[in-house]
Write an enzyme that holds these catalytic residues in place. Structure first.
Site, PDB file in Angstrom:
ATOM      1  N   CYS A  70     101.649  11.509  54.567  1.00  0.00           N
ATOM      2  CA  CYS A  70     101.590  12.207  55.855  1.00  0.00           C
ATOM      3  C   CYS A  70     101.555  11.168  56.982  1.00  0.00           C
ATOM      4  O   CYS A  70     100.724  10.263  56.960  1.00  0.00           O
ATOM      5  CB  CYS A  70     100.338  13.085  55.904  1.00  0.00           C
ATOM      6  SG  CYS A  70     100.085  13.920  57.474  1.00  0.00           S
ATOM      7  N   CYS A  73      97.874  11.492  58.775  1.00  0.00           N
ATOM      8  CA  CYS A  73      96.594  11.116  58.152  1.00  0.00           C
ATOM      9  C   CYS A  73      96.746  10.213  56.929  1.00  0.00           C
ATOM     10  O   CYS A  73      95.748   9.716  56.404  1.00  0.00           O
ATOM     11  CB  CYS A  73      95.808  12.363  57.766  1.00  0.00           C
ATOM     12  SG  CYS A  73      96.478  13.217  56.329  1.00  0.00           S
ATOM     13  N   CYS A 118      99.772  19.916  55.729  1.00  0.00           N
ATOM     14  CA  CYS A 118      98.999  18.886  55.037  1.00  0.00           C
ATOM     15  C   CYS A 118      97.590  19.427  54.794  1.00  0.00           C
ATOM     16  O   CYS A 118      96.934  19.913  55.712  1.00  0.00           O
ATOM     17  CB  CYS A 118      98.944  17.626  55.902  1.00  0.00           C
ATOM     18  SG  CYS A 118      97.854  16.357  55.232  1.00  0.00           S
ATOM     19  N   CYS A 121      94.893  17.104  57.001  1.00  0.00           N
ATOM     20  CA  CYS A 121      94.796  17.113  58.471  1.00  0.00           C
ATOM     21  C   CYS A 121      95.353  18.385  59.106  1.00  0.00           C
ATOM     22  O   CYS A 121      95.228  18.564  60.309  1.00  0.00           O
ATOM     23  CB  CYS A 121      95.477  15.892  59.061  1.00  0.00           C
ATOM     24  SG  CYS A 121      97.277  15.949  58.950  1.00  0.00           S
ATOM     25  N   CYS A 141     111.395  21.634  52.064  1.00  0.00           N
ATOM     26  CA  CYS A 141     112.280  21.151  53.122  1.00  0.00           C
ATOM     27  C   CYS A 141     111.379  20.519  54.183  1.00  0.00           C
ATOM     28  O   CYS A 141     110.719  21.223  54.933  1.00  0.00           O
ATOM     29  CB  CYS A 141     113.043  22.353  53.673  1.00  0.00           C
ATOM     30  SG  CYS A 141     114.284  21.916  54.868  1.00  0.00           S
TER      31      CYS A 141
END
Ligand SMILES: [Zn+2]
Length: 152
Positions: A70, A73, A118, A121, A141
């Site tokens: 990510c 984070c 995510c 976060c 996607c």
């Protein structure tokens, strides 16, 4: 009359439960900016459910072994083994690492799509579809701008 009233109260209580649970789920994934260096476009995608223009991500050509994290984070989200070329113009994966994301139904643009965030976060990453070519049948996607690739 008495019976009807009780039934009504029951229904009310049930509705309240239904209403409370999604709120709880939403609060659990409270979005927060952790990386202070995110660009305006990254913030728009991750915290305003934006979408990057297709065929613009450098990660489309990424073929090395490693993991995708990510951009906000650093949470580890995908393995390079799950990546494939879907031809859609966005980095695509057949599966996410266990517990990487939380999903919710997105009804925007008159469609019913499964949006994923995510788990750490709460940043928006993309949508998952059931037309994947591999065993999982899934196609994650993902906006390339939300990902950071770390080669092994
Ligand atoms: Zn994150």
């Amino acid at each position: 009359m008495q019976f009807k009233k009780r039934k009504f109260v029951k229904i009310l209580g049930f509705s309240a439960l239904i209403m409370l649970f999604p709120i709880k789920a939403h609060l659990a994934a409270t979005k927060k900016i952790i990386n202070p260096n995110l660009s305006k476009e990254q913030k728009n995608i991750m915290f305003n459910e934006g979408t990057e223009r297709p065929f613009t991500s450098d990660l489309l050509k990424e073929k090395r072994k490693g993991f995708y994290h990510c951009a906000n984070c650093g949470n580890k989200l995908f393995s390079s083994t799950a990546k494939y070329d879907s031809g859609t113009g966005w980095p695509s994966f057949s599966e996410a690492l266990p517990g990487a994301f939380k999903t919710k139904i997105d009804y925007s643009f008159g469609m019913e799509r499964v949006e994923y965030h995510c788990a750490k976060c709460g940043a928006h990453h993309g949508h998952v579809f059931n037309d994947g070519p591999r065993e999982s049948g899934k196609r994650f996607c993902n906006n390339g701008l939300c990902l950071i690739f770390k080669p092994e």
